[in-house]
Design a protein around this motif. Structure first.
Motif, PDB file in Angstrom:
ATOM      1  N   ASP A 152     102.359  26.443 -19.913  1.00 38.26           N
ATOM      2  CA  ASP A 152     101.028  25.809 -19.901  1.00 38.26           C
ATOM      3  C   ASP A 152     100.886  24.882 -18.692  1.00 38.26           C
ATOM      4  O   ASP A 152     100.091  25.142 -17.798  1.00 38.26           O
ATOM      5  CB  ASP A 152     100.739  25.047 -21.199  1.00 38.26           C
ATOM      6  N   ALA A 153     101.686  23.810 -18.634  1.00 37.30           N
ATOM      7  CA  ALA A 153     101.562  22.869 -17.504  1.00 37.30           C
ATOM      8  C   ALA A 153     101.712  23.603 -16.173  1.00 37.30           C
ATOM      9  O   ALA A 153     101.009  23.318 -15.210  1.00 37.30           O
ATOM     10  CB  ALA A 153     102.613  21.768 -17.612  1.00 37.30           C
ATOM     11  N   GLY A 154     102.614  24.570 -16.126  1.00 36.86           N
ATOM     12  CA  GLY A 154     102.833  25.324 -14.897  1.00 36.86           C
ATOM     13  C   GLY A 154     101.879  26.495 -14.731  1.00 36.86           C
ATOM     14  O   GLY A 154     101.756  27.047 -13.643  1.00 36.86           O
ATOM     15  N   LEU A 155     101.209  26.864 -15.799  1.00 36.54           N
ATOM     16  CA  LEU A 155     100.331  28.039 -15.768  1.00 36.54           C
ATOM     17  C   LEU A 155      98.871  27.650 -15.512  1.00 36.54           C
ATOM     18  O   LEU A 155      98.176  28.273 -14.707  1.00 36.54           O
ATOM     19  CB  LEU A 155     100.457  28.776 -17.111  1.00 36.54           C
ATOM     20  N   THR A 156      98.422  26.621 -16.187  1.00 33.23           N
ATOM     21  CA  THR A 156      97.003  26.253 -16.147  1.00 33.23           C
ATOM     22  C   THR A 156      96.517  25.917 -14.725  1.00 33.23           C
ATOM     23  O   THR A 156      95.487  26.443 -14.287  1.00 33.23           O
ATOM     24  CB  THR A 156      96.752  25.107 -17.145  1.00 33.23           C
ATOM     25  N   PRO A 157      97.233  25.082 -13.973  1.00 32.24           N
ATOM     26  CA  PRO A 157      96.751  24.811 -12.612  1.00 32.24           C
ATOM     27  C   PRO A 157      96.892  26.025 -11.690  1.00 32.24           C
ATOM     28  O   PRO A 157      96.148  26.165 -10.723  1.00 32.24           O
ATOM     29  CB  PRO A 157      97.627  23.653 -12.127  1.00 32.24           C
ATOM     30  N   TYR A 158      97.806  26.912 -12.021  1.00 31.83           N
ATOM     31  CA  TYR A 158      97.982  28.124 -11.217  1.00 31.83           C
ATOM     32  C   TYR A 158      96.708  28.971 -11.280  1.00 31.83           C
ATOM     33  O   TYR A 158      96.190  29.422 -10.261  1.00 31.83           O
ATOM     34  CB  TYR A 158      99.186  28.915 -11.739  1.00 31.83           C
ATOM     35  N   ARG A 159      96.198  29.168 -12.480  1.00 34.28           N
ATOM     36  CA  ARG A 159      94.957  29.942 -12.624  1.00 34.28           C
ATOM     37  C   ARG A 159      93.795  29.230 -11.934  1.00 34.28           C
ATOM     38  O   ARG A 159      92.967  29.860 -11.285  1.00 34.28           O
ATOM     39  CB  ARG A 159      94.644  30.171 -14.102  1.00 34.28           C
ATOM     40  N   GLY A 160      93.741  27.913 -12.079  1.00 32.80           N
ATOM     41  CA  GLY A 160      92.678  27.144 -11.422  1.00 32.80           C
ATOM     42  C   GLY A 160      92.718  27.307  -9.910  1.00 32.80           C
ATOM     43  O   GLY A 160      91.693  27.498  -9.254  1.00 32.80           O
ATOM     44  N   LEU A 161      93.925  27.258  -9.351  1.00 35.46           N
ATOM     45  CA  LEU A 161      94.092  27.425  -7.900  1.00 35.46           C
ATOM     46  C   LEU A 161      93.682  28.822  -7.462  1.00 35.46           C
ATOM     47  O   LEU A 161      93.086  29.009  -6.402  1.00 35.46           O
ATOM     48  CB  LEU A 161      95.555  27.166  -7.522  1.00 35.46           C
ATOM     49  N   LYS A 162      93.982  29.819  -8.291  1.00 33.12           N
ATOM     50  CA  LYS A 162      93.589  31.189  -7.945  1.00 33.12           C
ATOM     51  C   LYS A 162      92.062  31.313  -7.885  1.00 33.12           C
ATOM     52  O   LYS A 162      91.523  32.039  -7.066  1.00 33.12           O
ATOM     53  CB  LYS A 162      94.149  32.191  -8.968  1.00 33.12           C
ATOM     54  N   LYS A 163      91.375  30.562  -8.757  1.00 36.48           N
ATOM     55  CA  LYS A 163      89.905  30.612  -8.732  1.00 36.48           C
ATOM     56  C   LYS A 163      89.366  29.994  -7.444  1.00 36.48           C
ATOM     57  O   LYS A 163      88.421  30.505  -6.851  1.00 36.48           O
ATOM     58  CB  LYS A 163      89.329  29.915  -9.961  1.00 36.48           C
ATOM     59  N   LEU A 164      89.983  28.890  -7.015  1.00 36.79           N
ATOM     60  CA  LEU A 164      89.541  28.271  -5.754  1.00 36.79           C
ATOM     61  C   LEU A 164      89.817  29.208  -4.584  1.00 36.79           C
ATOM     62  O   LEU A 164      89.022  29.341  -3.664  1.00 36.79           O
ATOM     63  CB  LEU A 164      90.247  26.928  -5.537  1.00 36.79           C
ATOM     64  N   ARG A 165      90.961  29.854  -4.622  1.00 38.08           N
ATOM     65  CA  ARG A 165      91.311  30.772  -3.536  1.00 38.08           C
ATOM     66  C   ARG A 165      90.320  31.937  -3.486  1.00 38.08           C
ATOM     67  O   ARG A 165      89.837  32.315  -2.424  1.00 38.08           O
ATOM     68  CB  ARG A 165      92.737  31.290  -3.727  1.00 38.08           C
ATOM     69  N   ALA A 166      89.987  32.470  -4.681  1.00 36.66           N
ATOM     70  CA  ALA A 166      89.034  33.586  -4.737  1.00 36.66           C
ATOM     71  C   ALA A 166      87.648  33.150  -4.256  1.00 36.66           C
ATOM     72  O   ALA A 166      86.873  33.961  -3.745  1.00 36.66           O
ATOM     73  CB  ALA A 166      88.957  34.137  -6.160  1.00 36.66           C
ATOM     74  N   ALA A 167      87.332  31.860  -4.400  1.00 41.53           N
ATOM     75  CA  ALA A 167      86.024  31.355  -3.974  1.00 41.53           C
ATOM     76  C   ALA A 167      85.933  31.229  -2.455  1.00 41.53           C
ATOM     77  O   ALA A 167      84.854  30.978  -1.908  1.00 41.53           O
ATOM     78  CB  ALA A 167      85.757  29.998  -4.634  1.00 41.53           C
ATOM     79  N   GLY A 168      87.053  31.367  -1.774  1.00 38.69           N
ATOM     80  CA  GLY A 168      87.030  31.363  -0.316  1.00 38.69           C
ATOM     81  C   GLY A 168      86.927  29.982   0.315  1.00 38.69           C
ATOM     82  O   GLY A 168      86.538  29.848   1.471  1.00 38.69           O
ATOM     83  N   VAL A 169      87.295  28.947  -0.425  1.00 33.48           N
ATOM     84  CA  VAL A 169      87.167  27.585   0.120  1.00 33.48           C
ATOM     85  C   VAL A 169      88.470  27.074   0.719  1.00 33.48           C
ATOM     86  O   VAL A 169      88.507  25.965   1.256  1.00 33.48           O
ATOM     87  CB  VAL A 169      86.678  26.586  -0.955  1.00 33.48           C
ATOM     88  N   LEU A 170      89.546  27.840   0.627  1.00 35.09           N
ATOM     89  CA  LEU A 170      90.841  27.375   1.120  1.00 35.09           C
ATOM     90  C   LEU A 170      91.155  28.071   2.438  1.00 35.09           C
ATOM     91  O   LEU A 170      91.120  29.292   2.535  1.00 35.09           O
ATOM     92  CB  LEU A 170      91.933  27.675   0.082  1.00 35.09           C
ATOM     93  N   ARG A 171      91.441  27.290   3.444  1.00 35.52           N
ATOM     94  CA  ARG A 171      91.747  27.834   4.774  1.00 35.52           C
ATOM     95  C   ARG A 171      92.362  26.718   5.604  1.00 35.52           C
ATOM     96  O   ARG A 171      92.240  25.535   5.246  1.00 35.52           O
ATOM     97  CB  ARG A 171      90.469  28.346   5.451  1.00 35.52           C
ATOM     98  N   PRO A 172      92.996  27.052   6.725  1.00 40.16           N
ATOM     99  CA  PRO A 172      93.512  25.993   7.595  1.00 40.16           C
ATOM    100  C   PRO A 172      92.349  25.095   8.035  1.00 40.16           C
ATOM    101  O   PRO A 172      91.255  25.587   8.320  1.00 40.16           O
ATOM    102  CB  PRO A 172      94.092  26.754   8.791  1.00 40.16           C
ATOM    103  N   GLY A 173      92.577  23.814   8.052  1.00 42.56           N
ATOM    104  CA  GLY A 173      91.515  22.885   8.433  1.00 42.56           C
ATOM    105  C   GLY A 173      90.720  22.382   7.248  1.00 42.56           C
ATOM    106  O   GLY A 173      90.039  21.367   7.339  1.00 42.56           O
ATOM    107  N   ALA A 174      90.798  23.075   6.125  1.00 42.13           N
ATOM    108  CA  ALA A 174      90.115  22.603   4.918  1.00 42.13           C
ATOM    109  C   ALA A 174      91.010  21.585   4.213  1.00 42.13           C
ATOM    110  O   ALA A 174      92.215  21.532   4.442  1.00 42.13           O
ATOM    111  CB  ALA A 174      89.826  23.775   3.984  1.00 42.13           C
ATOM    112  N   THR A 175      90.386  20.767   3.364  1.00 38.35           N
ATOM    113  CA  THR A 175      91.158  19.819   2.558  1.00 38.35           C
ATOM    114  C   THR A 175      91.002  20.169   1.088  1.00 38.35           C
ATOM    115  O   THR A 175      89.887  20.386   0.603  1.00 38.35           O
ATOM    116  CB  THR A 175      90.666  18.371   2.790  1.00 38.35           C
ATOM    117  N   LEU A 176      92.127  20.236   0.420  1.00 35.97           N
ATOM    118  CA  LEU A 176      92.161  20.523  -1.008  1.00 35.97           C
ATOM    119  C   LEU A 176      92.717  19.290  -1.713  1.00 35.97           C
ATOM    120  O   LEU A 176      93.817  18.841  -1.402  1.00 35.97           O
ATOM    121  CB  LEU A 176      93.064  21.742  -1.237  1.00 35.97           C
ATOM    122  N   ALA A 177      91.920  18.739  -2.635  1.00 32.78           N
ATOM    123  CA  ALA A 177      92.365  17.554  -3.372  1.00 32.78           C
ATOM    124  C   ALA A 177      92.895  17.960  -4.741  1.00 32.78           C
ATOM    125  O   ALA A 177      92.303  18.805  -5.413  1.00 32.78           O
ATOM    126  CB  ALA A 177      91.208  16.573  -3.540  1.00 32.78           C
TER     127      ALA A 177
END
Ligand SMILES: [Zn+2]
Length: 352
Positions: A152-177
């Protein structure tokens, strides 16, 4: 076997000796090697889910389980490859396998699904029967203590991160908080580096001790937000990254104020993924949300495939943990600590 059982809301768990449960023909029996303790367990006992998830008592919490198979039901197919003595992690959700979500592999959001530890008895007891399809075999290079919180603790943020990645907002020069460095956030920081496509990772939390863990887990910058206004946080962001906004947020707290801050810091076309669940409502102004084309993703737990990916990353040595073992007898003390939210890292119950 020993069991910590819930007989009502807002009461300590009763530590009892009860018989080892039987298994159905399609089930395997798991001897719990370690059971993660989640803030959600505190909330379950506190009655947070009362309206949406009525419980039958006695109930047994514990949705993060790793252990060893000690019995295999007669109908478990041989090609499932599960045998006595195998080390496994338990994929907690169990869907009806007939709805659209289940067919898409998302049993965790099945409307008729069940979640171990929130109905079916969980890892706060020594032996747990599970459907064989919930078992994911692991190598023994990792201990159950290291594996259990991944479910759970290791799984839940993993899925969340995959959603951000699929949204196309992660790239060099971007900031992820990464907001909130509790049980989930300590893993989220690591996924931010692993899946962030080169984005700069900034951890935000209200405790220096938690932020030190974020740094250890790879955060490029950390900001203590305690007693800071949004503008002061933007000043700190600018000092760290050169920009006063962030392109993406994985929000691991789930309190109204924290979600509000996430949107307050968001750059145009930015995205927030919410994985935390503490508050009940969020209230946000519609104008910047629509006018600056923000995106907002709810992300709940994870599916079976997500968990196999997380386990594979851990087996490859890509995931650091920060774990404390809690003896079964001390379970109630630690539930109180989860309620206070002042615990750093993840605690797991061990029986031996
Ligand atoms: Zn379903």
């Amino acid at each position: 076997m020993r069991a910590a059982r819930m007989y009502g809301y807002k009461q300590p768990l009763k530590l009892e000796e009860i018989p080892v449960p039987d298994i159905a023909p399609s089930e395997v029996l798991v001897k719990v090697g370690a059971a993660g303790m989640c803030r959600t367990d505190f909330q379950l006992i506190d009655g947070y889910f009362h309206a949406n998830l009525p419980m039958e008592f006695p109930a047994v919490p514990g949705h993060e389980i790793a252990g060893t198979i000690t019995r295999v039901g007669a109908d478990v197919p041989a090609d499932a490859g599960l045998g006595e003595g195998d080390q496994i992690v338990v994929f907690g959700p169990h869907g009806d396998r007939s709805c659209r979500q289940c067919h898409r592999g998302n049993e965790h959001i099945c409307k008729r699904g069940q979640w171990i530890g929130f109905g079916p008895h969980g890892g706060y007891q020594e032996y747990v029967p599970i459907d064989y399809r919930q078992a994911i075999k692991t190598s023994t290079t990792l201990s159950p203590v290291a594996l259990a919180p991944l479910t759970d603790a290791g799984l839940t943020p993993y899925r969340g991160l995959k959603k951000l990645r699929a949204a196309g907002v992660l790239r060099p020069g971007a900031t992820l908080a990464v907001m909130g460095i509790g049980g989930l956030g300590a893993y989220a920081v690591q996924y931010a580096k692993l899946l962030g496509a080169g984005a700069t990772v900034v951890a935000l939390a209200r405790s220096d001790e938690k932020l030190a863990l974020a740094t250890e887990n790879g955060a490029d910058h950390v900001i203590n937000t305690r007693d800071k206004s949004d503008d002061q946080i933007r000043d700190a962001l600018e000092q760290a990254t050169g920009a006063r906004e962030v392109d993406a947020v994985i929000e691991c707290v789930g309190a109204e104020d924290s979600v509000r801050l996430a949107f307050s810091l968001l750059a145009t076309e930015g995205a927030v993924a919410s994985v935390g669940l503490v508050g009940n409502r969020i209230d946000m102004p519609l104008f910047p949300f629509v006018g600056r084309e923000f995106s907002y993703f709810g992300s709940f737990w994870g599916n079976y495939t997500d968990l196999t990916e997380v386990v594979a990353l851990a087996e490859a040595g890509q995931i650091k943990d920060s774990l404390t073992e809690v003896a079964f007898e001390d379970v109630n003390d630690h539930i109180d600590a989860l309620g206070r939210g002042d615990f750093v890292g993840r605690a797991v119950i061990v029986y031996d």
